[in-house]
Design a protein around this motif. Structure first.
Motif, PDB file in Angstrom:
ATOM      1  N   TYR A 241       0.942  -1.479   0.042  1.00 53.08           N
ATOM      2  CA  TYR A 241       0.043   0.076   0.013  1.00 53.08           C
ATOM      3  C   TYR A 241       0.832   1.104   0.000  1.00 53.08           C
ATOM      4  CZ  TYR A 241      -3.247   3.587   1.829  1.00 53.08           C
ATOM      5  OH  TYR A 241      -4.067   4.658   1.882  1.00 53.08           O
ATOM      6  N   ASP A 242       0.659   2.066  -1.184  1.00 54.20           N
ATOM      7  CA  ASP A 242       1.493   3.375  -0.917  1.00 54.20           C
ATOM      8  C   ASP A 242       0.176   4.660  -0.716  1.00 54.20           C
ATOM      9  OD1 ASP A 242       2.677   5.811  -1.827  1.00 54.20           O
ATOM     10  OD2 ASP A 242       3.870   4.828  -3.210  1.00 54.20           O
ATOM     11  N   PRO A 243       0.290   5.111   0.410  1.00 54.20           N
ATOM     12  CA  PRO A 243      -0.811   5.908   0.810  1.00 54.20           C
ATOM     13  C   PRO A 243      -0.571   7.358  -0.216  1.00 54.20           C
ATOM     14  CG  PRO A 243       0.352   5.311   2.601  1.00 54.20           C
ATOM     15  CD  PRO A 243       1.311   4.658   1.614  1.00 54.20           C
ATOM     16  N   ASP A 244       0.446   7.572  -0.582  1.00 57.40           N
ATOM     17  CA  ASP A 244       0.681   8.946  -1.648  1.00 57.40           C
ATOM     18  C   ASP A 244       0.092   8.632  -2.786  1.00 57.40           C
ATOM     19  OD1 ASP A 244       2.259  10.273   0.347  1.00 57.40           O
ATOM     20  OD2 ASP A 244       4.228   9.747  -0.499  1.00 57.40           O
TER      21      ASP A 244
ATOM     22  N   GLN B 272      -2.394   6.483  -3.122  1.00 54.34           N
ATOM     23  CA  GLN B 272      -3.600   5.518  -2.912  1.00 54.34           C
ATOM     24  C   GLN B 272      -3.977   4.451  -3.631  1.00 54.34           C
ATOM     25  OE1 GLN B 272      -6.671   6.304  -0.901  1.00 54.34           O
ATOM     26  NE2 GLN B 272      -4.741   6.776   0.259  1.00 54.34           N
ATOM     27  N   GLN B 273      -2.971   3.574  -3.627  1.00 52.74           N
ATOM     28  CA  GLN B 273      -2.774   2.563  -4.600  1.00 52.74           C
ATOM     29  C   GLN B 273      -2.429   1.221  -3.808  1.00 52.74           C
ATOM     30  OE1 GLN B 273      -1.135   2.707  -8.494  1.00 52.74           O
ATOM     31  NE2 GLN B 273       0.622   1.227  -7.847  1.00 52.74           N
TER      32      GLN B 273
ATOM     33  N   PRO C 119      -8.156   0.420   2.054  1.00 51.84           N
ATOM     34  CA  PRO C 119      -8.673   1.685   2.273  1.00 51.84           C
ATOM     35  C   PRO C 119      -9.652   1.909   1.178  1.00 51.84           C
ATOM     36  CG  PRO C 119      -6.286   1.880   2.491  1.00 51.84           C
ATOM     37  CD  PRO C 119      -6.441   0.318   1.854  1.00 51.84           C
TER      38      PRO C 119
ATOM     39  N   GLY D 107     -11.529   3.820  -1.509  1.00 53.43           N
ATOM     40  CA  GLY D 107     -11.385   4.779  -2.627  1.00 53.43           C
ATOM     41  C   GLY D 107      -9.934   4.479  -2.982  1.00 53.43           C
ATOM     42  N   ALA D 108      -9.185   3.617  -2.623  1.00 54.79           N
ATOM     43  CA  ALA D 108      -7.786   3.036  -3.058  1.00 54.79           C
ATOM     44  C   ALA D 108      -7.690   2.277  -4.411  1.00 54.79           C
ATOM     45  CB  ALA D 108      -7.198   2.450  -2.003  1.00 54.79           C
ATOM     46  N   ASP D 109      -7.153   2.751  -5.327  1.00 50.95           N
ATOM     47  CA  ASP D 109      -6.836   1.878  -6.688  1.00 50.95           C
ATOM     48  C   ASP D 109      -6.209   0.596  -6.008  1.00 50.95           C
ATOM     49  OD1 ASP D 109      -8.006   3.837  -8.302  1.00 50.95           O
ATOM     50  OD2 ASP D 109      -5.986   4.759  -8.537  1.00 50.95           O
TER      51      ASP D 109
END
Length: 208
Positions: free
Chosen positions: A91-94, A96-97, A198, A200-202
């Motif tokens: 998971y990369d929060p920046d 959102q992926q 999360p 809305g995350a791609d």
């Protein structure tokens, strides 16, 4: 991936080890086999071929055998990698992926995930040599398969405790990780190895 390389390498055929290789494997196996769980703060640096630092990050990691792992970078770039023993989530929060892939024999070639797997696999996938100086033992692992993202991996132990690891790729770039505030074989909640995607995350799913 900025802080955690997932090396998807295929295993090579088992070769007969030399006596030095056998001694290194036996000693490393004796150190890793009792390690059922492990948690620690970490500092990770990426260095170029000349030793100049390209990146430094900090965070915390947890692992539990078999195959469970949680790697969390706090600063300066947040990132989370979780293995629940079946799938691996990055998971990369920046961005959102979330990338999702099966945990299989190729993923266990990842240096950190290697620690949560079977020590027996070391003899199948790596040439192992060891050295000791001033009570610090260093084990060098060379992949038998050419299809890996690193050329060598070093594990460092002090007083029979894993203190750090370092890997080097074909360009000479090194990733050095030092552990602190270490707890071996402590209680870790199963929820630590569960990842909820999360909202809305791609989501990118790889490998089915």
């Amino acid at each position: 991936m900025r802080t955690f390389k997932l090396a998807l390498a295929l295993g090579a055929a088992l070769a007969l080890p030399s006596m030095a290789q056998a001694d290194g494997v036996e000693r490393l196996t004796n150190l890793l086999e009792p390690l059922e769980s492990y948690s620690a703060d970490f500092e990770q640096q990426i260095l170029d071929g000349s030793g100049q630092r390209l990146q430094k990050v900090e965070g915390h990691m947890w692992l539990s055998r078999p195959g469970q792992f949680h790697w969390e970078v706090d600063a300066p770039y947040q990132q989370v990698v979780v293995s629940d023993g079946d799938k691996v989530y990055l998971y990369d929060p920046d961005l959102q992926q979330v990338s999702v892939r099966p945990l299989d024999t190729r993923v266990t070639h990842t240096p950190a995930l290697l620690l949560s797997g079977s020590a027996e696999a070391l003899t199948e996938n790596y040439e192992v040599t060891s050295s000791e100086e001033s009570g610090i033992e260093t084990f060098t692992l060379i992949p038998k398969s050419p299809d890996t993202l690193f050329e060598s991996l070093e594990l460092t132990f002090e007083d029979d405790r894993l203190e750090g690891l370092q890997m080097e790729d074909s360009t000479g770039q090194r990733t050095a990780i030092n552990f602190d505030d270490i707890e071996a074989n402590g209680d870790i909640s199963e929820s630590r190895f569960e990842f909820e995607i999360p909202e809305g995350a791609d989501v990118i799913r790889e490998g089915g």
